[in-house]
Scaffold this motif. Structure first.
Motif, PDB file in Angstrom:
ATOM      1  N   VAL A   1       0.872  -1.213   0.031  1.00 54.22           N
ATOM      2  CA  VAL A   1      -0.007  -0.009   0.119  1.00 54.22           C
ATOM      3  C   VAL A   1       0.974   1.177  -0.027  1.00 54.22           C
ATOM      4  O   VAL A   1       1.665   1.247   1.008  1.00 54.22           O
ATOM      5  CB  VAL A   1      -0.767   0.004   1.286  1.00 54.22           C
ATOM      6  CG1 VAL A   1      -1.974   1.152   1.261  1.00 54.22           C
ATOM      7  CG2 VAL A   1      -1.613  -1.226   1.178  1.00 54.22           C
ATOM      8  N   ARG A   2       0.764   1.974  -1.119  1.00 52.74           N
ATOM      9  CA  ARG A   2       1.851   2.885  -1.437  1.00 52.74           C
ATOM     10  C   ARG A   2       1.341   4.313  -1.328  1.00 52.74           C
ATOM     11  O   ARG A   2       0.006   4.653  -1.986  1.00 52.74           O
ATOM     12  CB  ARG A   2       2.575   2.693  -2.588  1.00 52.74           C
ATOM     13  CG  ARG A   2       3.661   3.672  -2.960  1.00 52.74           C
ATOM     14  CD  ARG A   2       4.587   3.177  -4.051  1.00 52.74           C
ATOM     15  NE  ARG A   2       5.583   2.112  -3.412  1.00 52.74           N
ATOM     16  CZ  ARG A   2       5.887   1.554  -4.594  1.00 52.74           C
ATOM     17  NH1 ARG A   2       5.850   1.373  -5.650  1.00 52.74           N
ATOM     18  NH2 ARG A   2       6.961   0.496  -3.773  1.00 52.74           N
ATOM     19  N   TRP A   3       1.659   5.398  -0.633  1.00 49.35           N
ATOM     20  CA  TRP A   3       1.482   6.982  -0.818  1.00 49.35           C
ATOM     21  C   TRP A   3       2.324   7.479  -1.446  1.00 49.35           C
ATOM     22  O   TRP A   3       3.420   7.416  -1.424  1.00 49.35           O
ATOM     23  CB  TRP A   3       0.954   7.281   0.679  1.00 49.35           C
ATOM     24  CG  TRP A   3       0.439   8.852   0.540  1.00 49.35           C
ATOM     25  CD1 TRP A   3      -0.712   9.286   0.374  1.00 49.35           C
ATOM     26  CD2 TRP A   3       1.448  10.018   0.433  1.00 49.35           C
ATOM     27  NE1 TRP A   3      -0.422  10.507   0.351  1.00 49.35           N
ATOM     28  CE2 TRP A   3       0.759  11.014   0.514  1.00 49.35           C
ATOM     29  CE3 TRP A   3       2.887  10.003   0.879  1.00 49.35           C
ATOM     30  CZ2 TRP A   3       1.102  12.454   0.373  1.00 49.35           C
ATOM     31  CZ3 TRP A   3       3.398  11.395   0.880  1.00 49.35           C
ATOM     32  CH2 TRP A   3       2.476  12.551   0.769  1.00 49.35           C
ATOM     33  N   GLN A   4       1.742   8.554  -2.358  1.00 48.17           N
ATOM     34  CA  GLN A   4       3.038   9.344  -3.005  1.00 48.17           C
ATOM     35  C   GLN A   4       2.319  10.741  -3.178  1.00 48.17           C
ATOM     36  O   GLN A   4       1.159  11.164  -3.462  1.00 48.17           O
ATOM     37  CB  GLN A   4       2.818   8.810  -4.577  1.00 48.17           C
ATOM     38  CG  GLN A   4       4.207   9.531  -5.498  1.00 48.17           C
ATOM     39  CD  GLN A   4       4.263   8.743  -6.781  1.00 48.17           C
ATOM     40  OE1 GLN A   4       3.814   7.571  -6.779  1.00 48.17           O
ATOM     41  NE2 GLN A   4       5.111   9.188  -7.781  1.00 48.17           N
ATOM     42  N   GLY A   5       3.263  11.638  -3.044  1.00 45.48           N
ATOM     43  CA  GLY A   5       2.888  13.130  -2.668  1.00 45.48           C
ATOM     44  C   GLY A   5       4.087  14.068  -2.704  1.00 45.48           C
ATOM     45  O   GLY A   5       4.876  13.497  -1.761  1.00 45.48           O
ATOM     46  N   GLY A   6       4.000  15.301  -3.214  1.00 41.69           N
ATOM     47  CA  GLY A   6       5.137  16.244  -2.873  1.00 41.69           C
ATOM     48  C   GLY A   6       6.687  15.549  -3.255  1.00 41.69           C
ATOM     49  O   GLY A   6       7.343  16.057  -2.274  1.00 41.69           O
ATOM     50  N   GLY A   7       6.806  14.876  -4.012  1.00 40.15           N
ATOM     51  CA  GLY A   7       8.290  14.343  -4.218  1.00 40.15           C
ATOM     52  C   GLY A   7       8.664  13.107  -3.362  1.00 40.15           C
ATOM     53  O   GLY A   7       9.743  12.675  -3.551  1.00 40.15           O
ATOM     54  N   LEU A   8       7.657  12.614  -2.815  1.00 40.19           N
ATOM     55  CA  LEU A   8       7.912  11.357  -1.748  1.00 40.19           C
ATOM     56  C   LEU A   8       6.993  10.371  -2.196  1.00 40.19           C
ATOM     57  O   LEU A   8       5.887  10.338  -2.487  1.00 40.19           O
ATOM     58  CB  LEU A   8       7.368  12.166  -0.227  1.00 40.19           C
ATOM     59  CG  LEU A   8       7.861  11.197   0.896  1.00 40.19           C
ATOM     60  CD1 LEU A   8       9.427  10.926   0.930  1.00 40.19           C
ATOM     61  CD2 LEU A   8       7.568  11.739   2.086  1.00 40.19           C
ATOM     62  N   ILE A   9       7.645   9.040  -1.998  1.00 37.94           N
ATOM     63  CA  ILE A   9       7.055   7.752  -2.274  1.00 37.94           C
ATOM     64  C   ILE A   9       6.940   7.086  -0.720  1.00 37.94           C
ATOM     65  O   ILE A   9       8.237   6.954  -0.423  1.00 37.94           O
ATOM     66  CB  ILE A   9       7.453   6.951  -3.387  1.00 37.94           C
ATOM     67  CG1 ILE A   9       7.025   7.722  -4.962  1.00 37.94           C
ATOM     68  CG2 ILE A   9       6.844   5.671  -3.580  1.00 37.94           C
ATOM     69  CD1 ILE A   9       7.956   7.181  -5.900  1.00 37.94           C
ATOM     70  N   VAL A  10       6.012   6.757  -0.225  1.00 35.99           N
ATOM     71  CA  VAL A  10       6.279   6.185   0.925  1.00 35.99           C
ATOM     72  C   VAL A  10       5.601   4.579   0.915  1.00 35.99           C
ATOM     73  O   VAL A  10       4.319   4.759   0.420  1.00 35.99           O
ATOM     74  CB  VAL A  10       5.538   6.809   2.171  1.00 35.99           C
ATOM     75  CG1 VAL A  10       5.581   6.082   3.674  1.00 35.99           C
ATOM     76  CG2 VAL A  10       5.993   8.181   2.184  1.00 35.99           C
ATOM     77  N   ASP A  11       6.079   3.664   1.265  1.00 35.84           N
ATOM     78  CA  ASP A  11       5.518   2.135   1.358  1.00 35.84           C
ATOM     79  C   ASP A  11       4.887   2.161   2.864  1.00 35.84           C
ATOM     80  O   ASP A  11       5.521   1.897   3.881  1.00 35.84           O
ATOM     81  CB  ASP A  11       6.426   1.086   1.115  1.00 35.84           C
ATOM     82  CG  ASP A  11       6.927   1.024  -0.182  1.00 35.84           C
ATOM     83  OD1 ASP A  11       6.284   1.537  -1.123  1.00 35.84           O
ATOM     84  OD2 ASP A  11       7.901   0.290  -0.363  1.00 35.84           O
ATOM     85  N   SER A  12       3.580   2.300   2.698  1.00 38.17           N
ATOM     86  CA  SER A  12       2.838   2.553   3.994  1.00 38.17           C
ATOM     87  C   SER A  12       2.479   1.197   4.630  1.00 38.17           C
ATOM     88  O   SER A  12       1.801   1.392   5.721  1.00 38.17           O
ATOM     89  CB  SER A  12       1.756   3.750   3.798  1.00 38.17           C
ATOM     90  OG  SER A  12       2.179   5.038   3.291  1.00 38.17           O
ATOM     91  N   GLY A  13       2.101   0.270   3.741  1.00 39.52           N
ATOM     92  CA  GLY A  13       1.322  -0.806   4.447  1.00 39.52           C
ATOM     93  C   GLY A  13       1.435  -1.974   3.441  1.00 39.52           C
ATOM     94  O   GLY A  13       1.986  -1.894   2.542  1.00 39.52           O
TER      95      GLY A  13
END
Length: 176
Positions: A116-128
């Motif tokens: 489960v991935r969030w992306q925004g503001g030049g950032l990619i985060v593997d959140s779950g």
């Protein structure tokens, strides 16, 4: 695992906070999970599916995943939660607290695993992580807006409208 995630610099100048994985390579995780029955989900007794800091998933035959979350400051003063997945060898090594089993309504066989991935503001985060089962059932463990906490969505529940960010801002990336 580390209580934070090392921020990786991407070629386009953005930053990536990857899933932390221990006990198996990412390329082998899907094959390890596919076809296994999820037997139980355990959290420490004082925690709930809405706010868990440690989750143990028990699969047949005798495979355990421990899920936790790391909280990392990546932009200004903002914390971003990432998922940690550890494949435990043998019986799960548990803390000295009492545990509670969260029940499943039916036999659940994993057909697909996703980040489960969030992306925004030049950032990619593997959140779950999200596990898909037959008949459209899913289980997910995603970082919430409380640093270090996971929000679990059980197979009989509807997907939440928000984790750390609105759910519509997340994508699901197959683990191959």
């Amino acid at each position: 695992m580390k209580p934070y995630t090392t921020i990786e610099q991407r070629p386009d100048g953005g930053h990536y906070l990857p899933l932390q994985l221990q006990g198996v390579e990412l390329g082998k995780l899907a094959a390890l999970l596919r076809g296994r029955r999820l037997l139980a989900c355990k959290v420490p007794k004082m925690q709930t599916a809405r706010s868990a800091w440690q989750v143990i998933l028990i699969f047949d035959p005798d495979m355990y995943l421990e899920l936790t979350s790391s909280s990392t400051v990546a932009q200004g003063r903002d914390d971003f939660g990432t998922i940690n997945v550890e494949v435990l060898a043998g019986a799960a090594v548990e803390s000295m607290c009492e545990w509670e089993n969260l029940q499943f309504p039916e036999v659940l066989v994993v057909v697909r695993a996703e980040i489960v991935r969030w992306q925004g503001g030049g950032l990619i985060v593997d959140s779950g992580i999200r596990l898909q089962f037959a008949h459209g059932r899913t289980f997910s463990a995603v970082s919430s807006d409380v640093p270090g906490a996971l929000l679990l969505t059980m197979p009989e529940e509807a997907a939440p409208t928000s984790w750390q960010f609105p759910a519509s801002e997340y994508s699901f990336v197959a683990i191959e």
